[in-house]
Design a protein around this motif. Structure first.
Motif, PDB file in Angstrom:
ATOM      1  N   PHE A 281      25.475  -3.920  -6.286  1.00 40.01           N
ATOM      2  CA  PHE A 281      26.504  -3.072  -5.699  1.00 40.01           C
ATOM      3  C   PHE A 281      26.363  -3.152  -4.183  1.00 40.01           C
ATOM      4  O   PHE A 281      25.278  -3.454  -3.661  1.00 40.01           O
ATOM      5  N   SER A 282      27.444  -2.876  -3.475  1.00 38.53           N
ATOM      6  CA  SER A 282      27.403  -2.886  -2.011  1.00 38.53           C
ATOM      7  C   SER A 282      27.973  -1.586  -1.474  1.00 38.53           C
ATOM      8  O   SER A 282      28.709  -0.869  -2.160  1.00 38.53           O
ATOM      9  N   LEU A 283      27.642  -1.313  -0.212  1.00 42.36           N
ATOM     10  CA  LEU A 283      28.025  -0.066   0.441  1.00 42.36           C
ATOM     11  C   LEU A 283      28.769  -0.406   1.720  1.00 42.36           C
ATOM     12  O   LEU A 283      28.360  -1.296   2.480  1.00 42.36           O
ATOM     13  N   ASN A 304      31.347  -2.506  -6.879  1.00 42.95           N
ATOM     14  CA  ASN A 304      30.615  -3.238  -7.915  1.00 42.95           C
ATOM     15  C   ASN A 304      30.776  -4.725  -7.612  1.00 42.95           C
ATOM     16  O   ASN A 304      31.831  -5.305  -7.845  1.00 42.95           O
ATOM     17  N   THR A 305      29.727  -5.341  -7.078  1.00 44.81           N
ATOM     18  CA  THR A 305      29.798  -6.750  -6.700  1.00 44.81           C
ATOM     19  C   THR A 305      29.435  -7.672  -7.857  1.00 44.81           C
ATOM     20  O   THR A 305      29.238  -8.867  -7.660  1.00 44.81           O
ATOM     21  N   VAL A 365      23.360   3.437  -7.625  1.00 48.90           N
ATOM     22  CA  VAL A 365      24.279   3.569  -8.750  1.00 48.90           C
ATOM     23  C   VAL A 365      23.462   3.581 -10.046  1.00 48.90           C
ATOM     24  O   VAL A 365      22.693   2.663 -10.310  1.00 48.90           O
ATOM     25  N   ARG A 366      23.629   4.639 -10.810  1.00 45.61           N
ATOM     26  CA  ARG A 366      23.052   4.725 -12.156  1.00 45.61           C
ATOM     27  C   ARG A 366      24.174   4.427 -13.149  1.00 45.61           C
ATOM     28  O   ARG A 366      25.275   4.959 -13.033  1.00 45.61           O
ATOM     29  N   TYR A 367      23.894   3.543 -14.127  1.00 47.58           N
ATOM     30  CA  TYR A 367      24.965   3.117 -15.031  1.00 47.58           C
ATOM     31  C   TYR A 367      24.384   2.778 -16.391  1.00 47.58           C
ATOM     32  O   TYR A 367      23.151   2.743 -16.579  1.00 47.58           O
ATOM     33  N   THR A 368      25.265   2.492 -17.339  1.00 45.30           N
ATOM     34  CA  THR A 368      24.867   2.115 -18.691  1.00 45.30           C
ATOM     35  C   THR A 368      25.196   0.646 -18.902  1.00 45.30           C
ATOM     36  O   THR A 368      26.320   0.208 -18.619  1.00 45.30           O
ATOM     37  N   ARG A 375      20.476   2.155 -16.546  1.00 44.11           N
ATOM     38  CA  ARG A 375      19.904   1.327 -15.489  1.00 44.11           C
ATOM     39  C   ARG A 375      20.168   1.966 -14.129  1.00 44.11           C
ATOM     40  O   ARG A 375      21.136   2.700 -13.953  1.00 44.11           O
ATOM     41  N   GLN A 376      19.293   1.692 -13.174  1.00 39.79           N
ATOM     42  CA  GLN A 376      19.443   2.193 -11.812  1.00 39.79           C
ATOM     43  C   GLN A 376      19.463   1.001 -10.863  1.00 39.79           C
ATOM     44  O   GLN A 376      18.601   0.134 -10.924  1.00 39.79           O
ATOM     45  N   SER A 377      20.456   0.934 -10.005  1.00 39.69           N
ATOM     46  CA  SER A 377      20.567  -0.179  -9.075  1.00 39.69           C
ATOM     47  C   SER A 377      19.495  -0.086  -8.001  1.00 39.69           C
ATOM     48  O   SER A 377      18.806   0.927  -7.853  1.00 39.69           O
ATOM     49  N   ASP A 378      19.376  -1.159  -7.229  1.00 34.04           N
ATOM     50  CA  ASP A 378      18.529  -1.107  -6.047  1.00 34.04           C
ATOM     51  C   ASP A 378      19.109  -0.090  -5.063  1.00 34.04           C
ATOM     52  O   ASP A 378      20.294   0.234  -5.094  1.00 34.04           O
ATOM     53  N   SER A 379      18.240   0.397  -4.173  1.00 33.92           N
ATOM     54  CA  SER A 379      18.680   1.377  -3.178  1.00 33.92           C
ATOM     55  C   SER A 379      19.679   0.742  -2.219  1.00 33.92           C
ATOM     56  O   SER A 379      19.558  -0.423  -1.824  1.00 33.92           O
ATOM     57  N   LEU A 380      20.689   1.529  -1.857  1.00 37.36           N
ATOM     58  CA  LEU A 380      21.697   1.117  -0.875  1.00 37.36           C
ATOM     59  C   LEU A 380      21.504   1.994   0.362  1.00 37.36           C
ATOM     60  O   LEU A 380      22.053   3.101   0.452  1.00 37.36           O
TER      61      LEU A 380
END
Length: 530
Positions: A281-283, A304-305, A365-368, A375-380
């Motif tokens: 993901f990007s910010l 959502n990249t 981003v926390r997602y399924t 799952r939890q994304s890397d920190s942005l």
């Protein structure tokens, strides 16, 4: 004389030793093939046994001489395809330095059977070259002359191309991303000449970066499998977090029953599979209205990249900066397609102790995932700036004058100096002698950012108050962001003036004189009427 010569010759013949030519002994090499069954399209290793088994029928040689004549040296072998539908992948092989009588040495050749090879039996040539010692005959002095002789001999082994099922991996697909799990599907085709019964496909991991079945082989039942038919099997898989989005190998093998009901196993098959890139993901568009001592807002756009859509997505915010307190640390998004962007907003309290300047916050981003796992994304990370503290309100006098010795209403102008609305504003005024308060409270239902309204209080100044400016104080209790807060104290100037005409005769004396005059005038009028 002639008789004497004949006698001498006969005597010489009787006395001379018998000499035999010793070239009757030599190595005798043969080739045999153990497992001669192959299948069309198969790559196989054929192990050929080379045996030296000469016939020794002369007893005139010593054992050492016999061994010397029958030992093959520098033995080399070359397999050729001949008329067989095979392609020999191995070149000339060195079989043995020496191959004595009665010994067998195995040597292996790698072959590929043609895809369209017809079932049947084929002769495969094996060309063998070797050297041995050959006795040429006597040298006239009673000694035997020996020499090395090199022989090239072609032998044949039999290869049988079977009529049976054969299998090939024709496609692979996976939905597993780097650092995640997902299903992997292998599609196999029966490219043989016979159907398979009771077929089962076993898929095995070949390393630690791309793993199926938790690291163990996974077997799937597929049943009847006709010639030319594709069958697919799906297994769970996982990709290591440090893996690359590149091709990895999986092993596959088919176990089946042939036409005779016998259980057979296919050759080991190799499948190539490439995981998806890591879900990222990007910010962008990060902005904030944070100010020390106030509630502000953090705004951002999350994209959502890819490479996949995610469900139940929730954008989170956190920070370790002192005095920065998110009022809400989650923003529910739901399904977020690959390439889709969403704007998010978080209310954030900044305490009065927070220093002005840049601060770092972390979004994520926390997602399924596809397997229903969270799952939890890397920190942005994002940098926001905290502005210096400011007064929540501004207060200015509208009619800020009070006469000494009098009471009056005083009006002040109240402005919401913040960036967010406030409600239920309760104002209270405080004063010190010689100023005192009467009605010391005022109420404002709501104030939008930048909005101004007037508030009025009842104040008094004692008669002894000097004509000058005195400070009065006030504070405000108000609601903002779902919380009730109390402002700092505000000091506002209040001007006290002397009563009008304070430099002439006393007002009481003037009133008395007027009363006397009125009495006198009234008596005079009464006398005249009489």
């Amino acid at each position: 004389m002639k008789r004497a010569l004949l006698v001498c010759l006969l005597v010489g013949l009787v006395a001379a030793p018998t000499v035999a030519v010793a070239d009757e002994l030599s190595p005798a090499l043969s080739a045999t093939l153990g497992d001669d069954d192959v299948s069309p399209g198969q790559e196989a290793t054929l192990t050929v046994s080379i045996t030296n088994s000469p016939e020794i029928y002369s007893l005139q040689y010593s054992p050492n001489a016999t061994q010397a004549h029958t030992t093959a040296r520098h033995v080399k072998a070359t397999m050729k395809s001949g008329s067989a539908p095979i392609d020999v992948k191995t070149g000339t092989k060195t079989v043995a330095g020496t191959l004595p009588t009665g010994q067998t040495v195995p040597t292996s050749f790698r072959i590929a059977v043609d895809q369209n090879a017809k079932p049947g039996t084929y002769r495969v040539p094996i060309e063998v070259t070797y050297t041995y010692t050959k006795t040429l005959g006597p040298d006239g002095l009673g000694n035997f002359v020996r020499d090395d002789k090199t022989v090239t001999k072609t032998m044949h082994v039999t290869v049988h191309v079977e009529d049976e099922p054969r299998f090939r991996v024709v496609d692979t697909a996976t939905n597993a991303s780097v650092g995640d799990t997902g299903p992997t599907t292998l599609t196999l085709k029966n490219v043989g000449s016979e159907p398979a019964n009771d077929a089962r496909v076993t898929v095995s991991p070949q390393g630690t970066q791309f793993v199926v079945g938790g690291g163990q082989p996974v077997t799937s039942y597929v049943g009847e499998w006709a010639v030319g038919e594709n069958r697919s099997v799906t297994v769970s898989s996982s990709v290591a977090a440090d893996a690359e989005a590149q091709n990895y190998t999986l092993g596959a093998q088919v176990t089946y029953a042939n036409a005779n009901g016998n259980t057979r196993q296919s050759d080991s098959l190799v499948a190539s599979v490439r995981p998806l890139a890591e879900q990222t993901f990007s910010l962008s568009d990060v902005s904030s209205t944070l100010r020390s001592g106030e509630e502000g807002t953090l705004n951002a756009t999350v994209e959502n990249t890819g490479p996949k859509a995610v469900s139940n997505a929730v954008v989170t915010v956190s920070t370790s900066s002192t005095g920065i307190v998110p009022n809400r640390n989650e923003f529910a998004v739901g399904t977020l397609e690959a390439g889709e962007r969403v704007s998010v907003s978080f209310p954030i309290d900044v305490t009065g102790s927070a220093e002005a300047g840049p601060r770092q916050v972390q979004l994520g981003v926390r997602y399924t995932n596809d397997a229903g796992e969270t799952r939890q994304s890397d920190s942005l990370p994002a940098t926001v700036r905290v502005a210096p503290e400011r007064d929540r309100f501004t207060v200015e006098p509208v009619d800020g004058t009070l006469t000494a010795g009098a009471s009056d209403t005083v009006t002040f102008r109240l402005t919401n100096n913040g960036d967010t609305p406030v409600t239920n504003v309760n104002a209270k005024v405080y004063a010190d002698s010689p100023v005192s308060t009467g009605d010391d409270q005022a109420f404002v239902p709501s104030l939008a950012p930048g909005e101004t309204t007037n508030i009025t209080f009842s104040l008094s100044a004692s008669g002894s108050a000097l004509a000058k400016t005195y400070p009065v104080s006030m504070d405000f209790q108000y609601d903002s962001g779902g919380e009730t807060k109390l402002s700092n104290y505000y000091q506002v100037p209040l001007t006290v003036t002397k009563p009008t005409g304070s430099g002439g005769p006393p007002l009481g004396l003037i009133g008395g004189v007027v009363a006397v005059l009125l009495v006198v005038a009234g008596g005079y009028l009464y006398y005249k009427r009489q």
